[in-house]
Each structure stands twice: as structure tokens, then as C-alpha cells.
Design an enzyme around this catalytic site. Structure first.
Site, PDB file in Angstrom:
ATOM      1  N   ARG A   1     -58.495 -40.766-161.557  1.00  0.00           N
ATOM      2  CA  ARG A   1     -58.957 -40.003-160.400  1.00  0.00           C
ATOM      3  C   ARG A   1     -59.690 -40.938-159.439  1.00  0.00           C
ATOM      4  O   ARG A   1     -60.666 -41.596-159.828  1.00  0.00           O
ATOM      5  CB  ARG A   1     -59.882 -38.870-160.846  1.00  0.00           C
ATOM      6  CG  ARG A   1     -60.387 -38.056-159.669  1.00  0.00           C
ATOM      7  CD  ARG A   1     -61.320 -36.921-160.064  1.00  0.00           C
ATOM      8  NE  ARG A   1     -61.920 -36.393-158.838  1.00  0.00           N
ATOM      9  CZ  ARG A   1     -63.203 -36.150-158.663  1.00  0.00           C
ATOM     10  NH1 ARG A   1     -64.064 -36.349-159.637  1.00  0.00           N
ATOM     11  NH2 ARG A   1     -63.633 -35.703-157.510  1.00  0.00           N
TER      12      ARG A   1
ATOM     13  N   HIS B   1     -64.465 -37.525-150.649  1.00  0.00           N
ATOM     14  CA  HIS B   1     -65.528 -37.679-151.653  1.00  0.00           C
ATOM     15  C   HIS B   1     -66.779 -38.228-150.955  1.00  0.00           C
ATOM     16  O   HIS B   1     -67.113 -39.401-151.079  1.00  0.00           O
ATOM     17  CB  HIS B   1     -65.071 -38.612-152.775  1.00  0.00           C
ATOM     18  CG  HIS B   1     -65.930 -38.570-154.003  1.00  0.00           C
ATOM     19  ND1 HIS B   1     -65.416 -38.390-155.271  1.00  0.00           N
ATOM     20  CD2 HIS B   1     -67.273 -38.696-154.171  1.00  0.00           C
ATOM     21  CE1 HIS B   1     -66.399 -38.413-156.151  1.00  0.00           C
ATOM     22  NE2 HIS B   1     -67.536 -38.616-155.502  1.00  0.00           N
TER      23      HIS B   1
ATOM     24  N   GLU C   1     -67.159 -31.843-154.851  1.00  0.00           N
ATOM     25  CA  GLU C   1     -68.523 -31.300-154.875  1.00  0.00           C
ATOM     26  C   GLU C   1     -69.065 -30.898-153.496  1.00  0.00           C
ATOM     27  O   GLU C   1     -70.098 -31.403-153.051  1.00  0.00           O
ATOM     28  CB  GLU C   1     -69.480 -32.306-155.506  1.00  0.00           C
ATOM     29  CG  GLU C   1     -69.153 -32.664-156.930  1.00  0.00           C
ATOM     30  CD  GLU C   1     -70.154 -33.630-157.561  1.00  0.00           C
ATOM     31  OE1 GLU C   1     -70.212 -33.701-158.798  1.00  0.00           O
ATOM     32  OE2 GLU C   1     -70.873 -34.327-156.799  1.00  0.00           O
TER      33      GLU C   1
ATOM     34  N   ASN D   1     -67.077 -30.944-162.326  1.00  0.00           N
ATOM     35  CA  ASN D   1     -67.897 -32.117-162.645  1.00  0.00           C
ATOM     36  C   ASN D   1     -69.122 -31.608-163.379  1.00  0.00           C
ATOM     37  O   ASN D   1     -69.961 -30.913-162.806  1.00  0.00           O
ATOM     38  CB  ASN D   1     -68.330 -32.857-161.381  1.00  0.00           C
ATOM     39  CG  ASN D   1     -67.172 -33.541-160.684  1.00  0.00           C
ATOM     40  OD1 ASN D   1     -66.066 -33.607-161.212  1.00  0.00           O
ATOM     41  ND2 ASN D   1     -67.416 -34.065-159.489  1.00  0.00           N
TER      42      ASN D   1
ATOM     43  N   TYR E   1     -72.364 -32.491-166.025  1.00  0.00           N
ATOM     44  CA  TYR E   1     -73.208 -33.510-166.658  1.00  0.00           C
ATOM     45  C   TYR E   1     -74.330 -32.926-167.493  1.00  0.00           C
ATOM     46  O   TYR E   1     -74.844 -33.601-168.386  1.00  0.00           O
ATOM     47  CB  TYR E   1     -73.824 -34.419-165.581  1.00  0.00           C
ATOM     48  CG  TYR E   1     -72.843 -35.304-164.871  1.00  0.00           C
ATOM     49  CD1 TYR E   1     -72.566 -36.595-165.319  1.00  0.00           C
ATOM     50  CD2 TYR E   1     -72.163 -34.861-163.741  1.00  0.00           C
ATOM     51  CE1 TYR E   1     -71.665 -37.419-164.670  1.00  0.00           C
ATOM     52  CE2 TYR E   1     -71.257 -35.673-163.080  1.00  0.00           C
ATOM     53  CZ  TYR E   1     -71.009 -36.951-163.550  1.00  0.00           C
ATOM     54  OH  TYR E   1     -70.097 -37.754-162.894  1.00  0.00           O
TER      55      TYR E   1
ATOM     56  N   GLU F   1     -65.217 -34.937-163.982  1.00  0.00           N
ATOM     57  CA  GLU F   1     -66.257 -35.949-164.211  1.00  0.00           C
ATOM     58  C   GLU F   1     -67.137 -35.505-165.368  1.00  0.00           C
ATOM     59  O   GLU F   1     -67.499 -34.330-165.468  1.00  0.00           O
ATOM     60  CB  GLU F   1     -67.162 -36.153-162.982  1.00  0.00           C
ATOM     61  CG  GLU F   1     -66.530 -36.858-161.807  1.00  0.00           C
ATOM     62  CD  GLU F   1     -67.512 -37.044-160.657  1.00  0.00           C
ATOM     63  OE1 GLU F   1     -68.742 -37.031-160.896  1.00  0.00           O
ATOM     64  OE2 GLU F   1     -67.053 -37.180-159.510  1.00  0.00           O
TER      65      GLU F   1
END
Length: 542
Positions: free
Chosen positions: A104, A149, A195, A348, A350, A421
Site C-alpha cells: 500500500r 494521503h 484518514e 487503520n 493502532y 495500517e
């Protein structure tokens, strides 16, 4: 006794995540994922390319922003970054050696259309991404392309304020269509925006990303209105996405056989307590951070449906209730284009956070109407939700990924999901280069644990089709400069030499047997022989 009791409490607080982190991590294997599952790494243009003024590229918003004193904590910038622009062949070989079947990456708007619609295409920029895509396919690696991005040509910011203006829609559509026309014969996965929720928050609420807008009383900002501007920016991004998706489906998708989606940053929100007000706060956190954009289709706590724009054609009702007349409105034509405008959802993820209602006590940091009057934090009663990492709001909570996927799949089963991600942040300590930075056992255990949680969600029936490690290599981590490390490869920024960490060796081992590139099994590769045996793409089944 009190000290021992507190130690016990801390252990119990960590225990659920540690159970996965330490135990399940050892058990995960490639065989637990479906044939055709995409395993890759991820990067973005500004964070790795460098060559910020070479071969016809113009200045982007980040090129300008990173040179403003005080904006980047370390005083660094992405002028050179990891010099991927000149070393892309080497980096493709790194991916090939890992054994990944997908990569990606994003396309620099300022490199392809340096002046947007006010100037011509840049042939050198077009050629650069052609070379990357062709190089990936020769190694049996699927290109998974993000169109935007975080970076935008600075000229568009200067002319009309970038995403604050509806004029940006025409420019973005031109950019997207240029990508479809130029690369769509080989690119089968398109992401319009990475995002948008973070871009909006960081650029127009907290003001730590360009254009650094927030409340005018904040000394670090260059003006702005954090109660109104974020809504306009997100509105323009949603319409830009919808128009680009409409053009792709009308003119390219059938012929090229690809799919298109959006990626959102998605925390898993846990209520601070079992009180109704905190349960509702967790609900609002999803609505304002994810439902605002499009990914979480339902309220994960109270189980109510959220009418988010990209799937159901409107903003979540929670937003209408709290923000009222500030909410922008879609025209009938825009609503028609927006509804159902994604083929897949990118997540994404985390960390997990606690969500607490702050509507009756608005003195806490971040307690604003634009955020749903929700206070989010990684601690409860002084005890962190998981093991802290190098970034303040990122904690190791592997179960959070599984919960996020479980709820999404339970409430909305029609859209494939990609984890675009996931990674562990560590602080750069040069003196430890031969220690923890290279022998990054924590990163290995992190990915094992999160993959175990993901595999469990897939066993329950979730249609998850890929997992991308952030990141291929250490890079420019936005306002943190090069002080934070996520990479599988360590980069010596004096020599730009790439050095495999323990995590890179683990990932290679994890992937080290025959795999198929996509769900239809149309590309096959072996770690011993990377020859592409067939190259026929079919449209993703939705």
C-alpha cells in the site's frame, strides 16, 4: 499491603491484553488466514519519497509546513525522507524478500499535477509511479494505491484554501481520474482518502497539521474556527470521494476490474464506566470519529444504526442533534453519488481508548461539541488500558482490533474489510541501534497478538481480506519527524542504508510458504520462485 494491592490492580488491568499479547501471539500462523488473503506493508508519499523539488514536482502543503520553525518537534522535514524516489527498486526488493503479496502506497498530488487543474501533468511524476507499479507486479506484489494521503499542492491551498473550499472537488476529481486513466489497467485497489477524520481533526481542530487552523486563541494556530471548519473540510472530502467514485464506476471499473474505498483511522472505544452516560459517550465517539466519515456503520455500544454518509447517505443523527445548523447539507445529486460509494472499508487501527461523557463538565481537554462532548483517554483510575508505546494515545490492546472487526461484521456484512495500517511505535534511541531498535521483539509480539485477534474475528465470519503492517521502514512520522519508529526495516539516516529488524525476519518467516495474491487466486507466487504464473484480474465480488 497497599503497594501490593496496587500492583495486583495494575496487573489485572493489563492482564486481558497481555493474555493475548504473550500467549496467543505464539500460536498465530499464516495458515489461520484464507487463501488469497493480502499480507503487505504500507507507506505514504511524503513520508518516504524525498526529492521534494525534483523532476517537475511542486511544493505540497507538507513541504511548506515542515519548514516553518516549531511545527515539527525535531526540526526535521521530508525533503529527503528515506529517498524512496531514487531507491524504489531497492525498496521493492525489500518487499519481495519479505514475501508480501501486496504493498500500500500513495501518489503525491504535487508530483503528478503540480498545479492541479491550473497546469499540465508532470511526465516525470507519472513515469515514477508507472515504474513502481510495474516493478511491484514483476515481483508478484499487488499495488494497493491511496490517491490522497495528507498532501495537497500548496498552490491549491494558496488559491482557495484547499479542502475548505468546494473548488477542491474539481481538482480532486481531476487528480483521481488522471490516476484511473494512467494506472487503472494494473491497479485493482483504489483508496480515495487516507484518514479524512484525522486530516480534519489535526488540521482544523487541534491545528498541529497543515494548515494549522484551530481556535484563534491557541498560539500554535494560524487562525480558523474549530467548530465550523472541520465540518466543511469533511463535507468537501466526502463529496470529492463520491464524485471520484462515481466517475470510476461509470467509466473505468467494468473495463479495469478494480474496486474503490476509503480508509479511516479507527480506535476501539470502551466506555469509561457502565453508567448510561458513558455508554452513550462511547456511542458518540464512534459517530463523531468514524460514523462521521463512513466506516463504522452502527453504534457499537448501544447497537443503534448510524446513518453515515458513504453507506446510507447522511451524517450520523448524533451529529445533527449536537451541531444543528452548523451541519452542511448535501444536494440531492450529491446524496445519490455519496450513498453506497465504497466497495470496501479500510481500517487503520493502532489502539483502544476509554470514552467518558463530558457534557456536564466541559473543562477537560478536547471536550467540544465538534467531538460530541466526549473525553477520550488511555487511562482509567490511573491505570492504562494497555501497555503504553512511544506515542501518547497509542496503547497495546490487541483485543480491540478483534472487537472492532466483530461488531462491524455483525452489523454490516456486505462490505469487505482491509486492515490497512497496524503497527507499534518505538522511540528512536541511536545508542540502542544494536539493541531494541534492531532486535524489536516487542514489535514481533505486537503483530503476532493483533494478527491472532484478527484471525479470531475471521473465524467468526468477518470478511477481512488483508492486513498491512505500518510500516515497511522507519520514515518521517509527521510532527514527530524521525524520532518515532514503526518500520520493519531500520533506516540509518546518515547513509540511508536499510537494515532488517527482527520483525522483518519474523514477517518473512510468517509468510514463508505458497500464497495467492487475491481472493480469486489469479496470481500465485512462491518464496522460492517469485515468477508470476498468471496475470488476470477480476472485479472484487461485493
Amino acid at each position: 499491603m497497599e503497594i501490593h494491592h496496587k500492583i495486583q490492580l495494575i496487573f489485572l488491568a493489563y492482564f486481558p491484553s497481555l493474555l493475548v499479547f504473550l500467549c496467543c501471539a505464539e500460536e498465530i500462523s499464516r495458515a489461520e488466514f484464507p487463501d488469497g488473503f493480502l499480507f503487505g506493508t504500507a507507506t505514504s508519499a511524503y513520508q518516504i519519497e524525498g526529492a521534494f523539488m525534483e523532476d517537475g514536482k511542486s511544493l505540497s502543503n507538507w513541504d511548506v509546513f515542515s519548514h516553518i520553525p516549531g511545527k515539527i518537534e525535531t526540526g526535521e522535514n521530508g525533503d529527503v525522507a528515506v529517498d524512496h524516489y531514487h531507491r524504489y527498486l531497492e525498496d521493492i526488493e525489500l518487499m519481495h524478500s519479505l514475501g508480501v503479496n501486496a504493498y500500500r502506497f500513495s501518489i503525491s498530488w504535487a508530483r503528478i499535477l503540480p498545479r492541479g487543474r491550473f497546469g499540465p501533468k508532470n511526465p516525470a511524476g507519472v513515469k515514477f509511479y508507472n515504474n513502481i507499479i510495474d516493478g511491484l507486479l514483476l515481483k508478484g506484489i499487488e499495488p494497493f494505491v491511496t490517491i490522497n494521503h495528507n498532501d495537497i499542492p500548496q498552490e491549491l491551498e494558496d488559491r482557495y484554501g484547499g479542502f475548505l473550499s468546494p473548488l477542491v472537488q474539481e481538482d480532486f476529481v481531476l487528480f483521481a481520474q488522471t490516476c484511473f486513466e494512467t494506472y487503472g489497467d494494473r491497479v485493482k485497489y483504489w483508496i480515495t482518502f487516507n484518514e479524512p477524520n484525522i486530516y480534519t481533526d489535526m488540521g482544523y481542530i487541534s491545528g498541529v497539521f497543515p494548515p494549522a487552523h484551530c481556535l484563534e486563541s491557541h498560539s500554535n494556530c494560524s487562525g480558523g474556527n474549530s467548530e465550523r471548519e472541520p465540518l466543511l473540510v469533511m463535507h468537501n472530502m466526502l463529496i470529492s470521494h463520491a464524485k471520484a467514485s462515481h466517475i470510476y464506476r461509470e467509466h473505468y471499473q467494468v473495463k479495469q476490474g478494480g474496486s474503490i474505498g476509503v480508509v479511516v483511522h479507527a480506535f476501539m472505544y470502551e466506555p469509561m464506566s457502565d453508567q448510561e452516560c458513558d455508554l452513550e459517550a462511547a456511542s458518540r465517539a464512534f459517530a463523531f470519529n468514524i460514523g462521521w466519515l463512513a466506516a463504522i456503520l452502527i453504534n457499537l455500544v448501544t447497537k443503534k444504526k448510524v446513518l453515515d454518509p458513504l453507506l446510507n447517505g447522511d451524517y450520523p443523527p448524533e451529529m445533527h442533534h449536537l451541531l444543528g445548523k452548523n451541519m452542511p447539507k448535501f444536494s440531492p445529486d450529491e446524496l445519490k453519488k455519496i450513498k453506497g460509494s465504497i466497495d470496501f472499508i479500510g481500517i487503520n487501527h493502532y489502539s483502544s481508548l476509554y470514552a467518558e461523557n463530558c457534557s456536564y463538565s466541559r473543562t477537560k481537554i478536547g471536550c467540544q461539541a465538534i467531538k460530541g462532548f466526549v473525553y477520550t483517554t488511555g487511562e482509567r483510575d490511573g491505570i492504562p488500558i494497555g501497555e503504553p508505546t512511544a506515542l501518547p494515545r497509542l496503547y497495546v490492546v490487541p483485543s480491540g482490533l478483534g472487537k472492532l472487526i466483530d461488531h462491524l461484521n455483525t452489523k454490516y456484512k456486505k462490505k469487505p474489510i482491509f486492515v490497512t495500517e497496524n503497527g507499534l511505535s518505538q522511540m528512536d534511541r541511536p545508542e540502542e541501534r544494536d539493541g531494541e531498535l534492531l532486535n524489536d521483539a516487542k514489535r514481533v509480539e505486537y503483530h503476532k497478538a493483533y494478527l491472532a485477534s484478527l484471525a479470531q474475528a475471521i473465524r467468526k465470519g468477518a470478511d477481512v481480506r488483508g492486513y498491512f503492517v505500518w510500516s515497511l521502514m522507519d520514515n518521517f512520522e509527521w510532527t514527530k519527524g524521525y524520532s518515532i519508529k514503526f518500520g520493519l526495516y531500520y533506516v540509518d539516516f546518515k547513509t540511508l542504508h536499510r537494515i532488517p529488524k527482527l520483525s522483518a525476519k519474523w514477517y518473512t518467516s510468517f509468510l514463508s510458504y505458497n500464497s495467492q495474491i487475491n481472493r480469486n487466486g489469479v496470481i500465485r507466487r512462491s518464496p522460492m520462485n517469485s515468477t508470476v504464473t498468471s496475470l488476470k484480474f477480476e472485479k472484487m465480488e461485493i
